[in-house]
Design a protein around this motif. Structure first.
Motif, PDB file in Angstrom:
ATOM      1  N   ALA A 139      -0.368   2.231  10.000  1.00 28.35           N
ATOM      2  CA  ALA A 139      -0.581   0.986   9.255  1.00 28.35           C
ATOM      3  C   ALA A 139      -1.535   0.091  10.030  1.00 28.35           C
ATOM      4  CB  ALA A 139       0.742   0.273   9.012  1.00 28.35           C
ATOM      5  N   GLU A 140      -2.516  -0.439   9.328  1.00 30.70           N
ATOM      6  CA  GLU A 140      -3.510  -1.326   9.930  1.00 30.70           C
ATOM      7  C   GLU A 140      -3.207  -2.769   9.574  1.00 30.70           C
ATOM      8  OE1 GLU A 140      -5.699  -0.266  12.015  1.00 30.70           O
ATOM      9  OE2 GLU A 140      -5.644   1.877  11.603  1.00 30.70           O
ATOM     10  N   GLY A 141      -3.496  -3.653  10.504  1.00 27.40           N
ATOM     11  CA  GLY A 141      -3.270  -5.080  10.273  1.00 27.40           C
ATOM     12  C   GLY A 141      -2.359  -5.637  11.345  1.00 27.40           C
ATOM     13  N   ARG A 142      -1.575  -6.626  10.957  1.00 24.86           N
ATOM     14  CA  ARG A 142      -0.680  -7.311  11.888  1.00 24.86           C
ATOM     15  C   ARG A 142       0.422  -6.411  12.413  1.00 24.86           C
ATOM     16  NH1 ARG A 142       0.436 -13.321   9.941  1.00 24.86           N
ATOM     17  NH2 ARG A 142      -0.302 -13.800  11.993  1.00 24.86           N
ATOM     18  N   ASP A 143       1.047  -6.910  13.481  1.00 30.79           N
ATOM     19  CA  ASP A 143       2.231  -6.242  14.005  1.00 30.79           C
ATOM     20  C   ASP A 143       3.372  -6.474  13.004  1.00 30.79           C
ATOM     21  OD1 ASP A 143       4.043  -4.962  15.680  1.00 30.79           O
ATOM     22  OD2 ASP A 143       4.486  -6.812  16.779  1.00 30.79           O
ATOM     23  N   PHE A 144       4.060  -5.430  12.649  1.00 34.24           N
ATOM     24  CA  PHE A 144       5.139  -5.534  11.665  1.00 34.24           C
ATOM     25  C   PHE A 144       6.482  -5.093  12.224  1.00 34.24           C
ATOM     26  CE2 PHE A 144       2.909  -1.536  11.281  1.00 34.24           C
ATOM     27  CZ  PHE A 144       3.930  -0.612  11.374  1.00 34.24           C
ATOM     28  N   ALA A 145       6.515  -4.660  13.493  1.00 31.39           N
ATOM     29  CA  ALA A 145       7.779  -4.235  14.099  1.00 31.39           C
ATOM     30  C   ALA A 145       8.779  -5.384  14.072  1.00 31.39           C
ATOM     31  CB  ALA A 145       7.537  -3.766  15.533  1.00 31.39           C
ATOM     32  N   GLY A 146       9.998  -5.083  13.648  1.00 25.51           N
ATOM     33  CA  GLY A 146      11.041  -6.094  13.568  1.00 25.51           C
ATOM     34  C   GLY A 146      10.948  -6.998  12.350  1.00 25.51           C
ATOM     35  N   LYS A 147       9.985  -6.761  11.481  1.00 23.08           N
ATOM     36  CA  LYS A 147       9.771  -7.598  10.283  1.00 23.08           C
ATOM     37  C   LYS A 147      10.238  -6.876   9.023  1.00 23.08           C
ATOM     38  CE  LYS A 147       6.791 -10.542  12.380  1.00 23.08           C
ATOM     39  NZ  LYS A 147       7.242 -11.771  12.888  1.00 23.08           N
ATOM     40  N   THR A 148      10.492  -7.654   7.984  1.00 21.04           N
ATOM     41  CA  THR A 148      10.824  -7.093   6.680  1.00 21.04           C
ATOM     42  C   THR A 148       9.537  -6.930   5.893  1.00 21.04           C
ATOM     43  OG1 THR A 148      13.012  -8.105   6.684  1.00 21.04           O
ATOM     44  CG2 THR A 148      12.134  -7.434   4.547  1.00 21.04           C
ATOM     45  N   VAL A 149       9.219  -5.678   5.587  1.00 18.73           N
ATOM     46  CA  VAL A 149       7.994  -5.331   4.870  1.00 18.73           C
ATOM     47  C   VAL A 149       8.360  -4.973   3.435  1.00 18.73           C
ATOM     48  CG1 VAL A 149       6.051  -3.713   4.737  1.00 18.73           C
ATOM     49  CG2 VAL A 149       6.926  -4.440   6.989  1.00 18.73           C
ATOM     50  N   THR A 150       7.732  -5.633   2.477  1.00 27.31           N
ATOM     51  CA  THR A 150       7.853  -5.248   1.073  1.00 27.31           C
ATOM     52  C   THR A 150       6.615  -4.437   0.729  1.00 27.31           C
ATOM     53  OG1 THR A 150       9.179  -7.167   0.462  1.00 27.31           O
ATOM     54  CG2 THR A 150       7.972  -6.077  -1.308  1.00 27.31           C
ATOM     55  N   LEU A 151       6.850  -3.208   0.295  1.00 24.84           N
ATOM     56  CA  LEU A 151       5.742  -2.334  -0.066  1.00 24.84           C
ATOM     57  C   LEU A 151       5.157  -2.757  -1.402  1.00 24.84           C
ATOM     58  CD1 LEU A 151       7.282   1.073   1.029  1.00 24.84           C
ATOM     59  CD2 LEU A 151       5.671  -0.379   2.278  1.00 24.84           C
ATOM     60  N   VAL A 152       3.854  -2.571  -1.550  1.00 31.44           N
ATOM     61  CA  VAL A 152       3.139  -2.900  -2.782  1.00 31.44           C
ATOM     62  C   VAL A 152       2.397  -1.641  -3.208  1.00 31.44           C
ATOM     63  CG1 VAL A 152       1.377  -4.352  -3.854  1.00 31.44           C
ATOM     64  CG2 VAL A 152       2.884  -5.314  -2.082  1.00 31.44           C
ATOM     65  N   GLU A 153       2.643  -1.224  -4.451  1.00 31.00           N
ATOM     66  CA  GLU A 153       2.040  -0.006  -4.985  1.00 31.00           C
ATOM     67  C   GLU A 153       1.483  -0.298  -6.367  1.00 31.00           C
ATOM     68  OE1 GLU A 153       0.516   2.543  -4.447  1.00 31.00           O
ATOM     69  OE2 GLU A 153       1.831   4.273  -4.228  1.00 31.00           O
ATOM     70  N   ASP A 154       0.497   0.478  -6.779  1.00 32.56           N
ATOM     71  CA  ASP A 154      -0.061   0.292  -8.113  1.00 32.56           C
ATOM     72  C   ASP A 154       0.838   0.942  -9.156  1.00 32.56           C
ATOM     73  OD1 ASP A 154      -0.763   2.880  -7.357  1.00 32.56           O
ATOM     74  OD2 ASP A 154      -2.899   2.624  -7.713  1.00 32.56           O
ATOM     75  N   ILE A 155       1.040   2.244  -9.050  1.00 36.84           N
ATOM     76  CA  ILE A 155       1.840   2.961 -10.038  1.00 36.84           C
ATOM     77  C   ILE A 155       2.843   3.854  -9.321  1.00 36.84           C
ATOM     78  CG2 ILE A 155       1.797   4.670 -11.899  1.00 36.84           C
ATOM     79  CD1 ILE A 155      -0.942   3.609 -12.676  1.00 36.84           C
ATOM     80  N   ILE A 156       4.082   3.818  -9.784  1.00 36.40           N
ATOM     81  CA  ILE A 156       5.105   4.720  -9.254  1.00 36.40           C
ATOM     82  C   ILE A 156       5.463   5.713 -10.350  1.00 36.40           C
ATOM     83  CG2 ILE A 156       7.504   4.919  -8.505  1.00 36.40           C
ATOM     84  CD1 ILE A 156       7.178   2.259  -7.079  1.00 36.40           C
ATOM     85  N   THR A 157       5.382   6.989 -10.006  1.00 36.74           N
ATOM     86  CA  THR A 157       5.765   8.053 -10.928  1.00 36.74           C
ATOM     87  C   THR A 157       7.015   8.754 -10.415  1.00 36.74           C
ATOM     88  OG1 THR A 157       3.471   8.349 -11.597  1.00 36.74           O
ATOM     89  CG2 THR A 157       4.986  10.124 -12.139  1.00 36.74           C
ATOM     90  N   THR A 158       6.945   9.241  -9.181  1.00 36.23           N
ATOM     91  CA  THR A 158       8.122   9.892  -8.582  1.00 36.23           C
ATOM     92  C   THR A 158       8.677   9.081  -7.421  1.00 36.23           C
ATOM     93  OG1 THR A 158       6.837  11.187  -7.005  1.00 36.23           O
ATOM     94  CG2 THR A 158       7.237  12.175  -9.185  1.00 36.23           C
ATOM     95  N   GLY A 159       7.861   8.230  -6.845  1.00 35.25           N
ATOM     96  CA  GLY A 159       8.270   7.450  -5.682  1.00 35.25           C
ATOM     97  C   GLY A 159       8.004   8.156  -4.375  1.00 35.25           C
TER      98      GLY A 159
END
Length: 177
Positions: A102-122
């Protein structure tokens, strides 16, 4: 379906549903295809989708995680609207440079909400959630533009990941009729 969602479904369906001769990833031939990049590459339509995603975000979201490739523009727009930082989650870690998943900020210890365009099977969400959890992130939610999964196929809930969507396949099919 509320009027604003019905209008959005109608515009997205008219923009993205195309007819022709297509071969799907599964190898099946079809006369109809849903080209999600048509709404993601239209700034005003992308903004409308992102506007509807913002209220779906869990209150404990600290970082947005845009999934490669289709989730990245949506997550970026949602980040712009909310001020939440965003990370860009690859399907697999790079083999060069930083070798990050994953690129960008440090996310360790944080709550990440995933963002997706389309979910078919997950499947992509499942892989990303598992990988990010292994890197010390808390992942319990994904927000998507369109959930087109069939009953029993999206098994994200079994791993503790809730799915919230702006639109469903049924919404798009209703708009097309």
């Amino acid at each position: 379906m509320p009027n604003d969602i019905a209008r959005l479904a109608s515009v997205i369906d008219a923009t993205c549903r195309i007819r022709g001769d297509f071969v799907l990833r599964s190898g099946i031939r079809t006369g109809e295809y849903f080209d999600k990049y048509r709404f993601e590459s239209d700034p005003s339509l992308l903004r409308r989708v992102a506007d509807h995603m913002v209220p779906l975000l869990p209150h404990d979201t600290e970082v947005l995680g845009g999934l490669e490739l289709g989730g990245v523009p949506i997550a970026t727009m949602v980040s712009s609207l909310t001020g939440l930082p965003v990370i860009f989650v690859r399907k697999e870690s790079k083999t060069y440079g930083t070798r990050r998943l994953a690129e960008g900020r440090d996310f360790a210890g944080k709550t990440v909400t995933l963002v997706e365009d389309i979910i078919t099977t997950g499947g992509a969400v499942k892989n990303a959630a598992t990988a990010l959890r292994g890197l010390d992130a808390t992942v319990h939610s994904v927000v998507c533009a369109i959930d087109r999964s069939e009953a029993g196929v999206n098994t994200l809930q079994e791993m503790g990941v809730s799915t919230m969507s702006v639109l469903t396949k049924a919404d798009l099919d209703e708009a097309a009729s």
